[in-house]
Design a protein around this motif. Sequence first.
Motif, PDB file in Angstrom:
ATOM      1  N   ALA A 136      11.482  41.678  -1.553  1.00 49.67           N
ATOM      2  CA  ALA A 136      11.409  40.598  -0.575  1.00 49.67           C
ATOM      3  C   ALA A 136      10.011  40.508   0.033  1.00 49.67           C
ATOM      4  O   ALA A 136       9.412  41.525   0.400  1.00 49.67           O
ATOM      5  CB  ALA A 136      12.423  40.825   0.531  1.00 49.67           C
ATOM      6  N   VAL A 137       9.511  39.275   0.133  1.00 51.91           N
ATOM      7  CA  VAL A 137       8.268  39.002   0.840  1.00 51.91           C
ATOM      8  C   VAL A 137       8.593  39.007   2.328  1.00 51.91           C
ATOM      9  O   VAL A 137       9.579  38.406   2.768  1.00 51.91           O
ATOM     10  CB  VAL A 137       7.681  37.651   0.409  1.00 51.91           C
ATOM     11  N   LEU A 138       7.761  39.708   3.116  1.00 52.85           N
ATOM     12  CA  LEU A 138       8.012  39.875   4.549  1.00 52.85           C
ATOM     13  C   LEU A 138       6.908  39.199   5.349  1.00 52.85           C
ATOM     14  O   LEU A 138       5.813  39.727   5.465  1.00 52.85           O
ATOM     15  CB  LEU A 138       8.073  41.368   4.903  1.00 52.85           C
ATOM     16  N   GLY A 139       7.175  38.038   5.843  1.00 51.49           N
ATOM     17  CA  GLY A 139       6.192  37.344   6.662  1.00 51.49           C
ATOM     18  C   GLY A 139       5.258  36.456   5.865  1.00 51.49           C
ATOM     19  O   GLY A 139       5.388  36.293   4.653  1.00 51.49           O
ATOM     20  N   ALA A 140       4.312  35.909   6.593  1.00 46.98           N
ATOM     21  CA  ALA A 140       3.349  34.970   6.009  1.00 46.98           C
ATOM     22  C   ALA A 140       2.164  35.721   5.418  1.00 46.98           C
ATOM     23  O   ALA A 140       1.804  36.799   5.891  1.00 46.98           O
ATOM     24  CB  ALA A 140       2.860  34.008   7.084  1.00 46.98           C
ATOM     25  N   PRO A 141       1.522  35.146   4.396  1.00 41.43           N
ATOM     26  CA  PRO A 141       0.331  35.777   3.828  1.00 41.43           C
ATOM     27  C   PRO A 141      -0.826  35.789   4.828  1.00 41.43           C
ATOM     28  O   PRO A 141      -0.948  34.900   5.658  1.00 41.43           O
ATOM     29  CB  PRO A 141      -0.017  34.901   2.626  1.00 41.43           C
ATOM     30  N   VAL A 142      -1.661  36.808   4.713  1.00 41.26           N
ATOM     31  CA  VAL A 142      -2.866  36.932   5.529  1.00 41.26           C
ATOM     32  C   VAL A 142      -4.060  36.806   4.598  1.00 41.26           C
ATOM     33  O   VAL A 142      -4.213  37.582   3.655  1.00 41.26           O
ATOM     34  CB  VAL A 142      -2.910  38.290   6.262  1.00 41.26           C
ATOM     35  N   GLN A 143      -4.898  35.814   4.846  1.00 42.75           N
ATOM     36  CA  GLN A 143      -6.057  35.574   3.989  1.00 42.75           C
ATOM     37  C   GLN A 143      -7.061  36.718   4.116  1.00 42.75           C
ATOM     38  O   GLN A 143      -7.426  37.114   5.220  1.00 42.75           O
ATOM     39  CB  GLN A 143      -6.721  34.255   4.367  1.00 42.75           C
ATOM     40  N   LEU A 144      -7.516  37.231   2.977  1.00 41.75           N
ATOM     41  CA  LEU A 144      -8.539  38.272   2.942  1.00 41.75           C
ATOM     42  C   LEU A 144      -9.888  37.720   2.493  1.00 41.75           C
ATOM     43  O   LEU A 144     -10.909  38.076   3.068  1.00 41.75           O
ATOM     44  CB  LEU A 144      -8.127  39.405   1.997  1.00 41.75           C
ATOM     45  N   LEU A 145      -9.892  36.876   1.484  1.00 48.85           N
ATOM     46  CA  LEU A 145     -11.126  36.326   0.932  1.00 48.85           C
ATOM     47  C   LEU A 145     -10.931  34.881   0.521  1.00 48.85           C
ATOM     48  O   LEU A 145      -9.934  34.532  -0.105  1.00 48.85           O
ATOM     49  CB  LEU A 145     -11.559  37.105  -0.319  1.00 48.85           C
ATOM     50  N   SER A 146     -11.889  34.058   0.869  1.00 50.98           N
ATOM     51  CA  SER A 146     -11.900  32.672   0.423  1.00 50.98           C
ATOM     52  C   SER A 146     -13.347  32.193   0.449  1.00 50.98           C
ATOM     53  O   SER A 146     -14.053  32.460   1.422  1.00 50.98           O
ATOM     54  CB  SER A 146     -11.039  31.800   1.338  1.00 50.98           C
ATOM     55  N   PRO A 147     -13.826  31.541  -0.564  1.00 51.27           N
ATOM     56  CA  PRO A 147     -13.133  31.216  -1.804  1.00 51.27           C
ATOM     57  C   PRO A 147     -12.891  32.470  -2.647  1.00 51.27           C
ATOM     58  O   PRO A 147     -13.395  33.546  -2.342  1.00 51.27           O
ATOM     59  CB  PRO A 147     -14.097  30.258  -2.507  1.00 51.27           C
ATOM     60  N   ILE A 148     -12.139  32.303  -3.711  1.00 52.70           N
ATOM     61  CA  ILE A 148     -11.804  33.417  -4.585  1.00 52.70           C
ATOM     62  C   ILE A 148     -13.079  33.929  -5.249  1.00 52.70           C
ATOM     63  O   ILE A 148     -13.837  33.156  -5.829  1.00 52.70           O
ATOM     64  CB  ILE A 148     -10.776  32.981  -5.639  1.00 52.70           C
ATOM     65  N   PRO A 149     -13.342  35.248  -5.173  1.00 55.38           N
ATOM     66  CA  PRO A 149     -14.529  35.809  -5.830  1.00 55.38           C
ATOM     67  C   PRO A 149     -14.351  35.877  -7.343  1.00 55.38           C
ATOM     68  O   PRO A 149     -13.263  35.617  -7.866  1.00 55.38           O
ATOM     69  CB  PRO A 149     -14.635  37.204  -5.223  1.00 55.38           C
ATOM     70  N   LEU A 150     -15.405  36.248  -8.046  1.00 50.97           N
ATOM     71  CA  LEU A 150     -15.362  36.335  -9.504  1.00 50.97           C
ATOM     72  C   LEU A 150     -14.365  37.366  -9.998  1.00 50.97           C
ATOM     73  O   LEU A 150     -13.743  37.190 -11.027  1.00 50.97           O
ATOM     74  CB  LEU A 150     -16.746  36.669 -10.055  1.00 50.97           C
ATOM     75  N   GLY A 151     -14.220  38.457  -9.301  1.00 51.78           N
ATOM     76  CA  GLY A 151     -13.277  39.495  -9.685  1.00 51.78           C
ATOM     77  C   GLY A 151     -12.986  40.388  -8.506  1.00 51.78           C
ATOM     78  O   GLY A 151     -13.845  40.604  -7.663  1.00 51.78           O
ATOM     79  N   ALA A 152     -11.773  40.890  -8.435  1.00 53.64           N
ATOM     80  CA  ALA A 152     -11.401  41.793  -7.350  1.00 53.64           C
ATOM     81  C   ALA A 152     -10.502  42.876  -7.916  1.00 53.64           C
ATOM     82  O   ALA A 152      -9.760  42.652  -8.872  1.00 53.64           O
ATOM     83  CB  ALA A 152     -10.674  41.038  -6.241  1.00 53.64           C
ATOM     84  N   SER A 153     -10.569  44.053  -7.319  1.00 52.83           N
ATOM     85  CA  SER A 153      -9.667  45.136  -7.704  1.00 52.83           C
ATOM     86  C   SER A 153      -9.327  45.957  -6.474  1.00 52.83           C
ATOM     87  O   SER A 153     -10.038  45.936  -5.467  1.00 52.83           O
ATOM     88  CB  SER A 153     -10.287  46.006  -8.797  1.00 52.83           C
ATOM     89  N   TYR A 154      -8.229  46.668  -6.579  1.00 51.46           N
ATOM     90  CA  TYR A 154      -7.763  47.493  -5.481  1.00 51.46           C
ATOM     91  C   TYR A 154      -7.369  48.845  -6.050  1.00 51.46           C
ATOM     92  O   TYR A 154      -6.642  48.915  -7.042  1.00 51.46           O
ATOM     93  CB  TYR A 154      -6.562  46.846  -4.800  1.00 51.46           C
ATOM     94  N   ASN A 155      -7.858  49.919  -5.420  1.00 48.25           N
ATOM     95  CA  ASN A 155      -7.490  51.258  -5.842  1.00 48.25           C
ATOM     96  C   ASN A 155      -7.738  52.224  -4.696  1.00 48.25           C
ATOM     97  O   ASN A 155      -8.774  52.143  -4.036  1.00 48.25           O
ATOM     98  CB  ASN A 155      -8.289  51.672  -7.077  1.00 48.25           C
ATOM     99  N   ALA A 156      -6.817  53.124  -4.456  1.00 52.29           N
ATOM    100  CA  ALA A 156      -6.950  54.192  -3.462  1.00 52.29           C
ATOM    101  C   ALA A 156      -7.360  53.667  -2.088  1.00 52.29           C
ATOM    102  O   ALA A 156      -8.211  54.236  -1.422  1.00 52.29           O
ATOM    103  CB  ALA A 156      -7.933  55.239  -3.962  1.00 52.29           C
TER     104      ALA A 156
END
Length: 170
Positions: free
Chosen positions: A128-148
């Motif tokens: 289940a999605v809980l709540g509204a999305p929170v914008q982190l980056l705009s416009p969309i960058p060329l590439g993004a990753s998440y780790n640790a």
Amino acid sequence: TLADGARGARWETDGFIYLIRRSAGRERLARVRPEGGALEELVVADDSVRRLQLGVLLPGGRMTYTEAHSSDGWQDAHSLAVDLSSRAIDTIRLAPGSLMFGYAPTGHLLVYGREDIHAVGFDPTTLAVLGAPVQLLSPIPLGASYNAGMLSYYLTPPGGPALFDRSGRR
């Protein structure tokens, strides 16, 4: 070989390498042990699916992915999760065109949206999605990753890599 038709590989916390592979005219979500062995197919796309995109491993043993039905790209894509034990597939209620690329220990999915990258509260047990999305980056960058706990991305040219900690400090 394993690499034939493979793209989008991720080495996940359960020790498996997950990948999308095209074989016999269909996209497949599969996994393999890092030491090798048989490729284990988790999902074989229907004929109507044009492309699969690898997502993230969720706590509790589900692997997320996105499927697109049109050749126009990801605008109509929808998000799914496959249970690694039962192989049952469930829908994740994200906006059409969303692509998941991270799950934070705070209980948030990190998502490429149509206009931005955002985080949204998420329960991995119920999907289940809980709540509204929170914008982190705009416009969309060329590439993004998440780790640790680290979100990194490439700025649009002539930028370069940028690293942020959980509190948003550069």
